[in-house]
Design a protein around this motif. Sequence first.
Motif, mmCIF file in Angstrom:
data_model
loop_
_atom_site.group_PDB
_atom_site.id
_atom_site.type_symbol
_atom_site.label_atom_id
_atom_site.label_comp_id
_atom_site.label_asym_id
_atom_site.label_seq_id
_atom_site.Cartn_x
_atom_site.Cartn_y
_atom_site.Cartn_z
ATOM 1 N N THR A 31 5.506 30.981 25.773
ATOM 2 C CA THR A 31 5.053 29.855 26.595
ATOM 3 C C THR A 31 5.508 28.529 25.989
ATOM 4 O O THR A 31 5.963 27.633 26.695
ATOM 5 C CB THR A 31 3.517 29.911 26.755
ATOM 6 O OG1 THR A 31 3.177 31.186 27.301
ATOM 7 C CG2 THR A 31 3.010 28.823 27.676
ATOM 8 N N LEU A 32 5.406 28.432 24.674
ATOM 9 C CA LEU A 32 5.892 27.212 24.011
ATOM 10 C C LEU A 32 7.376 27.001 24.296
ATOM 11 O O LEU A 32 7.808 25.892 24.592
ATOM 12 C CB LEU A 32 5.704 27.342 22.491
ATOM 13 C CG LEU A 32 4.376 26.884 21.903
ATOM 14 C CD1 LEU A 32 4.317 27.279 20.435
ATOM 15 C CD2 LEU A 32 4.189 25.382 22.041
ATOM 16 N N ALA A 33 8.134 28.089 24.211
ATOM 17 C CA ALA A 33 9.592 27.977 24.345
ATOM 18 C C ALA A 33 10.038 27.913 25.801
ATOM 19 O O ALA A 33 11.230 27.786 26.070
ATOM 20 C CB ALA A 33 10.255 29.159 23.644
ATOM 21 N N GLY A 34 9.100 28.029 26.734
ATOM 22 C CA GLY A 34 9.478 28.025 28.149
ATOM 23 C C GLY A 34 10.101 29.345 28.562
ATOM 24 O O GLY A 34 10.812 29.409 29.568
ATOM 25 N N LEU A 57 -1.151 25.191 33.267
ATOM 26 C CA LEU A 57 -2.435 24.855 32.650
ATOM 27 C C LEU A 57 -2.980 26.041 31.843
ATOM 28 O O LEU A 57 -3.576 25.864 30.783
ATOM 29 C CB LEU A 57 -3.427 24.494 33.767
ATOM 30 C CG LEU A 57 -4.494 23.473 33.503
ATOM 31 C CD1 LEU A 57 -3.930 22.196 32.945
ATOM 32 C CD2 LEU A 57 -5.266 23.176 34.799
ATOM 33 N N GLU A 65 -0.957 26.427 28.646
ATOM 34 C CA GLU A 65 -1.356 25.408 27.672
ATOM 35 C C GLU A 65 -2.665 25.813 26.984
ATOM 36 O O GLU A 65 -2.824 25.646 25.775
ATOM 37 C CB GLU A 65 -1.503 24.049 28.370
ATOM 38 C CG GLU A 65 -0.157 23.455 28.758
ATOM 39 C CD GLU A 65 -0.246 22.356 29.822
ATOM 40 O OE1 GLU A 65 -1.313 21.749 29.982
ATOM 41 O OE2 GLU A 65 0.768 22.133 30.504
ATOM 42 N N ARG A 66 -3.569 26.384 27.745
ATOM 43 C CA ARG A 66 -4.847 26.814 27.150
ATOM 44 C C ARG A 66 -4.630 27.983 26.181
ATOM 45 O O ARG A 66 -5.275 28.055 25.139
ATOM 46 C CB ARG A 66 -5.821 27.205 28.266
ATOM 47 C CG ARG A 66 -7.166 27.706 27.792
ATOM 48 C CD ARG A 66 -7.967 26.630 27.069
ATOM 49 N NE ARG A 66 -9.202 27.154 26.501
ATOM 50 C CZ ARG A 66 -9.904 26.587 25.551
ATOM 51 N NH1 ARG A 66 -9.512 25.419 25.031
ATOM 52 N NH2 ARG A 66 -10.994 27.124 25.099
ATOM 53 N N ILE A 69 -2.101 28.510 24.280
ATOM 54 C CA ILE A 69 -1.602 27.922 23.024
ATOM 55 C C ILE A 69 -2.764 27.283 22.266
ATOM 56 O O ILE A 69 -2.915 27.465 21.052
ATOM 57 C CB ILE A 69 -0.501 26.880 23.327
ATOM 58 C CG1 ILE A 69 0.722 27.577 23.926
ATOM 59 C CG2 ILE A 69 -0.115 26.096 22.069
ATOM 60 C CD1 ILE A 69 1.685 26.647 24.631
ATOM 61 N N GLU A 70 -3.587 26.561 23.003
ATOM 62 C CA GLU A 70 -4.711 25.866 22.386
ATOM 63 C C GLU A 70 -5.670 26.857 21.707
ATOM 64 O O GLU A 70 -6.168 26.601 20.609
ATOM 65 C CB GLU A 70 -5.453 25.090 23.484
ATOM 66 C CG GLU A 70 -6.349 24.006 22.970
ATOM 67 C CD GLU A 70 -6.908 23.165 24.117
ATOM 68 O OE1 GLU A 70 -7.048 23.670 25.246
ATOM 69 O OE2 GLU A 70 -7.207 21.992 23.864
ATOM 70 N N THR A 97 0.092 29.424 13.690
ATOM 71 C CA THR A 97 0.706 28.261 14.343
ATOM 72 C C THR A 97 1.979 27.845 13.606
ATOM 73 O O THR A 97 3.018 27.579 14.220
ATOM 74 C CB THR A 97 -0.298 27.087 14.405
ATOM 75 O OG1 THR A 97 -1.454 27.538 15.109
ATOM 76 C CG2 THR A 97 0.271 25.887 15.122
ATOM 77 N N PHE A 133 5.693 27.971 15.258
ATOM 78 C CA PHE A 133 6.579 26.809 15.362
ATOM 79 C C PHE A 133 7.951 27.123 14.747
ATOM 80 O O PHE A 133 8.987 26.726 15.273
ATOM 81 C CB PHE A 133 5.950 25.598 14.658
ATOM 82 C CG PHE A 133 4.790 24.982 15.437
ATOM 83 C CD1 PHE A 133 4.461 25.438 16.704
ATOM 84 C CD2 PHE A 133 4.053 23.944 14.902
ATOM 85 C CE1 PHE A 133 3.413 24.870 17.420
ATOM 86 C CE2 PHE A 133 3.004 23.362 15.614
ATOM 87 C CZ PHE A 133 2.678 23.833 16.871
ATOM 88 N N VAL A 142 9.820 29.421 17.201
ATOM 89 C CA VAL A 142 10.356 28.698 18.367
ATOM 90 C C VAL A 142 11.674 28.026 17.992
ATOM 91 O O VAL A 142 12.623 27.987 18.773
ATOM 92 C CB VAL A 142 9.340 27.649 18.892
ATOM 93 C CG1 VAL A 142 9.987 26.689 19.879
ATOM 94 C CG2 VAL A 142 8.145 28.331 19.549
ATOM 95 N N LEU A 201 14.792 29.945 18.503
ATOM 96 C CA LEU A 201 15.259 30.241 19.862
ATOM 97 C C LEU A 201 16.216 29.173 20.373
ATOM 98 O O LEU A 201 16.198 28.049 19.910
ATOM 99 C CB LEU A 201 14.048 30.358 20.801
ATOM 100 C CG LEU A 201 13.112 31.525 20.475
ATOM 101 C CD1 LEU A 201 11.815 31.407 21.260
ATOM 102 C CD2 LEU A 201 13.788 32.854 20.764
#
Lengths: 436, 166
Positions: free
Chosen positions: A356-359, A409, A412-413, A415-416, A425, A429, A432, A435
Amino acid sequence: MAATKIKRIDPAKLSRARMQTGWSQERLASELQRAGVDSRTSVRTLQTYESTGRVPDPMVTILANVLDVPEQELLPDAKAPWRIPLMTYDPSWMPPAALLRADVGAVEFHFREKEIASLRQWCSTPQRTMAMLCVGPGGIGKTRLATEICRVMSQEESWRAGFLDYKACVLDLELWKDIFNDPSPLLLVMDYADHRSSIVLWLLQEAIKRNGRNNIRFLFLARKAGEWWERLKNSDLAREFLRGPALSRLNLPPIALSKEKREKSHAIAAKAFGFALSRPLSWAPPENLEDECFGRALLIHMHALASVEGVSLKGEDGLLDYVLGRERAYWEGRLTEASLPVSLLPALGQMMVIATLAGGIQDEEDGLTILSKLSFLKDRPHDVIHALNQILSDCYPCENWIGPILPDLLGERLIETHASDGAFTKAAFQLVRLLK
Amino acid sequence: MQAAKSAITTLNRLAHRRPENEKLVEQFLLEDIDSLAPLAIEVAIEDGDPVGLILATVLERHPNPRRALTLLSLIPDNTVALRQVGITVASQILAASVASVSLPKAIVADFRTTLAFRLAEAGRLVEARDEILKAISVYEDVCLEDFDKHGLNFAASQSILSGILQ
């Protein structure tokens, strides 16, 4: 095991070719197996092909042969690099959160009569080229509104209409000259326009320069009209156009403002979810529907989903966590199906944070690389890593390998919720950064 | 780099919704500030706050004039989201140029003008005026020696001063 090369086809063309033979997906799957194709080619795999257009390279030829159509007939049409992103919810292969996605449209489009009427009028105004920027926070319904106006203009007014497919789109002068000079009118939606401003500008310029007399409409979707928009408006290439009357802006309001109207929207969503999940209608709208968060259709839908499942929830986080919980239950089911221990569940969650972070994860190889570097999976056998990679690609099919968690949304949650694990985390990072 | 940019965008949105998530943006940028800072600038232009302010804080804590010079060229003249980044990088470049014994004083004045412009854009007019007056005094000297070479920058600095004084 070598990673498979992926080729893009036009998903609608594959569905059409299959239906023209009069075959169901089950029949096509068995024909493929009869043709000696990998026995893993199941109905589920075909559904993925027909929704994402992502097909292993050699399979395109096989599909064309089995369906008895030229291979070219399955490939995307360069002269129409857009599509209307509207699928039917199918729990046999879609993840649970798909129920809430704008491109699945499980809840029938409702309200927004004013916006649709004004968009129709905007389209039919006798002015050759016009553009509109539609802005609003995530989950308010921009994509759904744009999908609906595309459906209306395409089905009722015979326009060429759809969302620009950024991956299929080639910025070729001759190609776009042909597209823009085609006599039939065109409505082109550009989602996430804030992240594609160079394409926005290029297409606008070419559309302004064209000779054709037909109407061309650009509908840009973005969360905010920030500095990207100011820069675009100040660009020498389209300044006159973007500062003139051909440009308008729609600040998309909440789907419903009053409590009564939100209750109606909640009821429509609950009915749709009850039907989709084959559950008896159980409808209990929240008392705090006037709250700001319920200005977003997505949050109303999430609450309606919980109410259909008899779950009582409070607050935005409560809703998002409930939907994530359904997602985790789905992963658990897939692990069990694959005869893998449920103890691997956290690894799937971690991998989805990274995806999700990396799309999204671009290809099978990247998926394997990331999974094998997760400390949770340290010393796990290769076949387990491969199986997890395949599970997530099946759960989140996309044009690449593993799609992000959607709606935005919800991703994002996710990840949070993992951010409190500092070690993970940090590792996430770093991964990611590996990639493309 | 698409994956890294997507991560900055997503984390920026998280931080926009909840300020306590700002530390995630900072943590990610610190993974490799040299290559991630240009992406953060793009995200600030596309998505707005708070990534611009977070980037400025990270750059302040990890100054690097060479990096600052690269970043300065990426920051638009009229910007809200990147105001603080503009001031931070312009300050770092000026500090390094003042410390350099070999740099001609006209070049230092150019950097001072840049900082004055960035300060004025942020509404810090007293500091902006002080910097631009120092630059003008240098230009007055060097223009006596070679007006063709420095006249344009002299005029630009006076235009910035008049903007500040208005």
